[in-house]
Each structure stands twice: as C-alpha cells, then as structure tokens.
Design a protein around this motif. Structure first.
Motif, PDB file in Angstrom:
ATOM      1  N   ARG A 114      22.907 -25.221 -13.031  1.00  0.00           N
ATOM      2  CA  ARG A 114      23.220 -26.609 -13.383  1.00  0.00           C
ATOM      3  C   ARG A 114      24.516 -27.055 -12.710  1.00  0.00           C
ATOM      4  O   ARG A 114      24.601 -28.169 -12.184  1.00  0.00           O
ATOM      5  CB  ARG A 114      23.341 -26.751 -14.901  1.00  0.00           C
ATOM      6  N   LEU A 115      25.529 -26.213 -12.698  1.00  0.00           N
ATOM      7  CA  LEU A 115      26.791 -26.561 -12.048  1.00  0.00           C
ATOM      8  C   LEU A 115      26.602 -26.725 -10.545  1.00  0.00           C
ATOM      9  O   LEU A 115      27.101 -27.690  -9.937  1.00  0.00           O
ATOM     10  CB  LEU A 115      27.845 -25.489 -12.328  1.00  0.00           C
ATOM     11  N   LEU A 116      25.890 -25.787  -9.919  1.00  0.00           N
ATOM     12  CA  LEU A 116      25.695 -25.841  -8.472  1.00  0.00           C
ATOM     13  C   LEU A 116      24.827 -27.034  -8.078  1.00  0.00           C
ATOM     14  O   LEU A 116      25.093 -27.684  -7.054  1.00  0.00           O
ATOM     15  CB  LEU A 116      25.081 -24.535  -7.976  1.00  0.00           C
ATOM     16  N   ASN A 117      23.807 -27.323  -8.857  1.00  0.00           N
ATOM     17  CA  ASN A 117      22.975 -28.493  -8.563  1.00  0.00           C
ATOM     18  C   ASN A 117      23.786 -29.776  -8.660  1.00  0.00           C
ATOM     19  O   ASN A 117      23.574 -30.720  -7.889  1.00  0.00           O
ATOM     20  CB  ASN A 117      21.781 -28.548  -9.518  1.00  0.00           C
ATOM     21  N   HIS A 118      24.706 -29.815  -9.615  1.00  0.00           N
ATOM     22  CA  HIS A 118      25.560 -30.999  -9.738  1.00  0.00           C
ATOM     23  C   HIS A 118      26.453 -31.142  -8.501  1.00  0.00           C
ATOM     24  O   HIS A 118      26.597 -32.260  -7.971  1.00  0.00           O
ATOM     25  CB  HIS A 118      26.419 -30.911 -10.995  1.00  0.00           C
ATOM     26  N   LEU A 136      25.979 -34.628   1.630  1.00  0.00           N
ATOM     27  CA  LEU A 136      26.218 -34.484   3.070  1.00  0.00           C
ATOM     28  C   LEU A 136      26.851 -33.138   3.374  1.00  0.00           C
ATOM     29  O   LEU A 136      26.435 -32.438   4.308  1.00  0.00           O
ATOM     30  CB  LEU A 136      27.120 -35.626   3.558  1.00  0.00           C
ATOM     31  N   THR A 137      27.835 -32.747   2.590  1.00  0.00           N
ATOM     32  CA  THR A 137      28.496 -31.457   2.783  1.00  0.00           C
ATOM     33  C   THR A 137      27.508 -30.313   2.604  1.00  0.00           C
ATOM     34  O   THR A 137      27.487 -29.360   3.389  1.00  0.00           O
ATOM     35  CB  THR A 137      29.657 -31.301   1.786  1.00  0.00           C
ATOM     36  N   ALA A 138      26.677 -30.395   1.567  1.00  0.00           N
ATOM     37  CA  ALA A 138      25.717 -29.335   1.287  1.00  0.00           C
ATOM     38  C   ALA A 138      24.715 -29.164   2.424  1.00  0.00           C
ATOM     39  O   ALA A 138      24.361 -28.038   2.793  1.00  0.00           O
ATOM     40  CB  ALA A 138      24.986 -29.624  -0.028  1.00  0.00           C
ATOM     41  N   ARG A 139      24.254 -30.277   3.007  1.00  0.00           N
ATOM     42  CA  ARG A 139      23.271 -30.175   4.070  1.00  0.00           C
ATOM     43  C   ARG A 139      23.908 -29.721   5.386  1.00  0.00           C
ATOM     44  O   ARG A 139      23.267 -29.044   6.195  1.00  0.00           O
ATOM     45  CB  ARG A 139      22.551 -31.505   4.280  1.00  0.00           C
ATOM     46  N   LEU A 140      25.153 -30.077   5.626  1.00  0.00           N
ATOM     47  CA  LEU A 140      25.833 -29.586   6.832  1.00  0.00           C
ATOM     48  C   LEU A 140      26.049 -28.073   6.761  1.00  0.00           C
ATOM     49  O   LEU A 140      25.892 -27.360   7.758  1.00  0.00           O
ATOM     50  CB  LEU A 140      27.183 -30.288   7.012  1.00  0.00           C
ATOM     51  N   MET A 141      26.412 -27.595   5.592  1.00  0.00           N
ATOM     52  CA  MET A 141      26.662 -26.171   5.414  1.00  0.00           C
ATOM     53  C   MET A 141      25.365 -25.389   5.227  1.00  0.00           C
ATOM     54  O   MET A 141      25.299 -24.199   5.563  1.00  0.00           O
ATOM     55  CB  MET A 141      27.558 -25.941   4.192  1.00  0.00           C
ATOM     56  N   HIS A 197      27.531 -20.521  -2.240  1.00  0.00           N
ATOM     57  CA  HIS A 197      28.553 -19.474  -2.257  1.00  0.00           C
ATOM     58  C   HIS A 197      29.952 -20.081  -2.364  1.00  0.00           C
ATOM     59  O   HIS A 197      30.796 -19.597  -3.131  1.00  0.00           O
ATOM     60  CB  HIS A 197      28.457 -18.619  -0.993  1.00  0.00           C
ATOM     61  N   LEU A 198      30.191 -21.127  -1.600  1.00  0.00           N
ATOM     62  CA  LEU A 198      31.486 -21.801  -1.680  1.00  0.00           C
ATOM     63  C   LEU A 198      31.667 -22.441  -3.051  1.00  0.00           C
ATOM     64  O   LEU A 198      32.761 -22.404  -3.629  1.00  0.00           O
ATOM     65  CB  LEU A 198      31.583 -22.858  -0.581  1.00  0.00           C
ATOM     66  N   GLY A 199      30.588 -23.012  -3.586  1.00  0.00           N
ATOM     67  CA  GLY A 199      30.665 -23.628  -4.906  1.00  0.00           C
ATOM     68  C   GLY A 199      30.980 -22.623  -5.990  1.00  0.00           C
ATOM     69  O   GLY A 199      31.752 -22.912  -6.917  1.00  0.00           O
ATOM     70  N   ILE A 200      30.403 -21.421  -5.906  1.00  0.00           N
ATOM     71  CA  ILE A 200      30.694 -20.379  -6.898  1.00  0.00           C
ATOM     72  C   ILE A 200      32.162 -19.975  -6.835  1.00  0.00           C
ATOM     73  O   ILE A 200      32.832 -19.836  -7.872  1.00  0.00           O
ATOM     74  CB  ILE A 200      29.770 -19.165  -6.676  1.00  0.00           C
ATOM     75  N   ALA A 201      32.675 -19.795  -5.623  1.00  0.00           N
ATOM     76  CA  ALA A 201      34.096 -19.444  -5.482  1.00  0.00           C
ATOM     77  C   ALA A 201      34.990 -20.552  -6.027  1.00  0.00           C
ATOM     78  O   ALA A 201      36.003 -20.283  -6.697  1.00  0.00           O
ATOM     79  CB  ALA A 201      34.416 -19.168  -4.010  1.00  0.00           C
ATOM     80  N   TYR A 202      34.618 -21.793  -5.752  1.00  0.00           N
ATOM     81  CA  TYR A 202      35.391 -22.940  -6.259  1.00  0.00           C
ATOM     82  C   TYR A 202      35.377 -22.985  -7.785  1.00  0.00           C
ATOM     83  O   TYR A 202      36.420 -23.183  -8.427  1.00  0.00           O
ATOM     84  CB  TYR A 202      34.807 -24.225  -5.682  1.00  0.00           C
ATOM     85  N   LEU A 203      34.199 -22.793  -8.376  1.00  0.00           N
ATOM     86  CA  LEU A 203      34.088 -22.884  -9.833  1.00  0.00           C
ATOM     87  C   LEU A 203      34.764 -21.723 -10.544  1.00  0.00           C
ATOM     88  O   LEU A 203      35.133 -21.838 -11.716  1.00  0.00           O
ATOM     89  CB  LEU A 203      32.616 -22.964 -10.227  1.00  0.00           C
ATOM     90  N   GLN A 204      34.934 -20.612  -9.841  1.00  0.00           N
ATOM     91  CA  GLN A 204      35.711 -19.518 -10.434  1.00  0.00           C
ATOM     92  C   GLN A 204      37.190 -19.894 -10.515  1.00  0.00           C
ATOM     93  O   GLN A 204      37.884 -19.521 -11.458  1.00  0.00           O
ATOM     94  CB  GLN A 204      35.543 -18.245  -9.606  1.00  0.00           C
ATOM     95  N   ASP A 246      32.043 -33.529 -19.700  1.00  0.00           N
ATOM     96  CA  ASP A 246      31.382 -34.352 -18.687  1.00  0.00           C
ATOM     97  C   ASP A 246      31.321 -33.586 -17.371  1.00  0.00           C
ATOM     98  O   ASP A 246      32.357 -33.254 -16.781  1.00  0.00           O
ATOM     99  CB  ASP A 246      32.154 -35.659 -18.515  1.00  0.00           C
ATOM    100  N   LEU A 247      30.109 -33.302 -16.878  1.00  0.00           N
ATOM    101  CA  LEU A 247      29.969 -32.570 -15.626  1.00  0.00           C
ATOM    102  C   LEU A 247      30.603 -33.305 -14.452  1.00  0.00           C
ATOM    103  O   LEU A 247      30.938 -32.693 -13.444  1.00  0.00           O
ATOM    104  CB  LEU A 247      28.484 -32.328 -15.328  1.00  0.00           C
TER     105      LEU A 247
END
Length: 274
Positions: free
Chosen positions: A64-68, A75-80, A87-94, A102-103
């Motif tokens: 749910r967090l990563l989908n958000h 745009l960033t997600a599709r470029l990467m 993977h970057l999102g998991i590191a960021y959320l840690q 509120d998400l």
C-alpha cells in the motif's frame, strides 16, 4: 477514564517493528520478512498458519505504501522502472516511516531524499515535476483576484498574492512531454531517458476545473511570474530588466505587459484574506 491494559504498549511496539521491517527481494520479488518479535504478537490462536497471516498483513502494508508512492511519483517510477523505484521507496520509508494517518504525508521528504542519496539529476527533476503536479492538484480553493480589485491609484505599486494552485518548474530533459504521455504507456519497466534540451525549459503547472494545465513559458516570462510572487509589479519589472541585461535576453516592454495581463487572465493571483 480507564487506563490502558498492561499488554497494549508491548504489543504495539512489537507490531510496529513487524510493520517497519522491510520486504525482502533476494528471490526477484518482494516477499515478507518477519522479525523474531512477531512471535510475541500472540497470533498462534489464528485459524490459519500464524506466520502466513502476519506475513500477508506485512506485505499488504508495504504494498500500500509503495503503490501510493508510485501513484504520487508516476513519472519518476516509470523512468526508474517499478522494481528499482520500489527498492528506493523501501529505503526511503525506512528513513522516513509513516507518522500520519493520511497517506498523503508519506511523500513529503521524497524529493530531498533523492538529492541526499545522490540520484541522477534527471530522476530528481522528474520527482520535482511529480511533486509539483500533486501539490497543485491538491491545492486549496481560493478567490481569484482581478484588476478591478486593485486598491491603489498606481497599478505598478501593487503587490500580488500568489494563488495556491500553480507552480513553476524547470527541466533539462523533455520530461513534461513524457509525463503527459504516461497514460498511453503500459508496463512497469524503465522508460528510456527523454531527449535533453539545448536550453532549460520552463513550465507553469496550474489546476483548472478539468484537471491540470501545463504551459511552456519563455524563461523571462517564468522569471517575471516568480518575481511577482514576492515584489510589487514595479520592482518585479525593474528586476526583470536587470536580469535581461545580465542574461542577454531581448524582451520588449509590450511583452512584459502582455505577460502580466496573461497572469491575471489565467487566475494566478488570489484575493488576500481579511
């Protein structure tokens, strides 16, 4: 008021540790990874395998967090590519775990995080575009200012109040064009980096009744609007003239008048609240 039961705080601590443990990716997919503390949750009374139940919840929490993040930074997600982005999102959320019901709040530090971990400039510019589009879309309503609302005898002395539903963005690659094409581009893999511009391009992103408007502006026009957000019309024009002389821009006074009139016609300025 009754006090909380003695077991509640340890349970919440253990459950929080389970949720904050990142998903594993060593098998080529994102899989649950339960820390030993999950055994303290008392899930052994479940009608199904306890580990599987807790793992499902952990997986869905992270998805749910990563989908958000993917939705807020398309745009960033599709470029990467989604795999690298997740993977970057998991590191960021840690580093910046959710601390709000509120998400919408979880992406607050994402652009700065990309800078701090030295991600490529094209990805950072893409993230700034995504962030700007999100902020503009979610901006609060306001009452538009018009020339007839002026309270001074000399219009040049006016200080305009920026409306909340527009932002200026610059790009060194054709990122905005790619962003507008995303609805027609299927898949989850990384898209090719768009072509680099010969010169930096400037965009005004604004919300209207139908959604978002994207206007590509000459640099002097974008600079004028930026100046008008914090200076009187007179001072902004004088500062623009100085910048034109410095940069070698050729801007006619009639162009400045046209740009100023356009900014009012586009509703870039709001009435000040009393």
């Amino acid at each position: 008021m009754r006090s909380a039961p003695s077991w509640l705080a340890p349970f919440q601590q253990s459950w929080s540790e389970v949720l904050q443990t990142p998903l594993a990716s060593h098998q080529g997919t994102l899989q649950p990874s339960l820390p030993p503390v999950w055994l303290e949750l008392g899930a052994d009374n479940s009608v199904r395998d306890p580990a599987a139940g807790v793992a499902d919840y952990q997986r869905q929490y992270w998805f749910r967090l990563l989908n958000h993040l993917q939705t807020e930074f398309p745009l960033t997600a599709r470029l990467m590519g989604f795999w690298s982005f997740n993977h970057l999102g998991i590191a960021y959320l840690q580093k910046f775990p959710p601390r709000n019901y509120d998400l919408q709040a979880i992406q607050r530090h994402f652009v700065n995080y990309l800078r701090d971990v030295n991600q490529p400039l094209v990805w950072m510019q893409a993230a700034r575009i995504d962030e700007a589009r999100s902020k503009v879309f979610l901006a609060p309503d306001y009452e538009t200012w018009h020339w007839e609302d002026a309270r001074v005898s000399h219009p040049a002395l006016l200080s305009l109040h920026s409306a909340p539903d527009w932002m200026l963005i610059d790009e060194d690659w054709a990122l905005m064009d790619l962003c507008l094409q995303l609805p027609d581009l299927q898949g989850e893999g990384a898209l090719p980096c768009p072509e680099a511009h010969a010169q930096t391009q400037y965009w005004l992103i604004q919300r209207d009744a139908q959604g978002l408007i994207h206007r590509c502006l000459p640099q002097p026009q974008a600079h004028l609007y930026d100046l008008l957000t914090s200076h009187t019309i007179h001072d902004a024009v004088m500062m623009l003239q100085q910048e034109c002389a410095k940069q070698g821009w050729t801007v006619r006074p009639s162009s400045v008048q046209t740009w100023t009139a356009q900014s009012v016609a586009w509703g870039l300025w709001a009435k000040r609240s009393l």
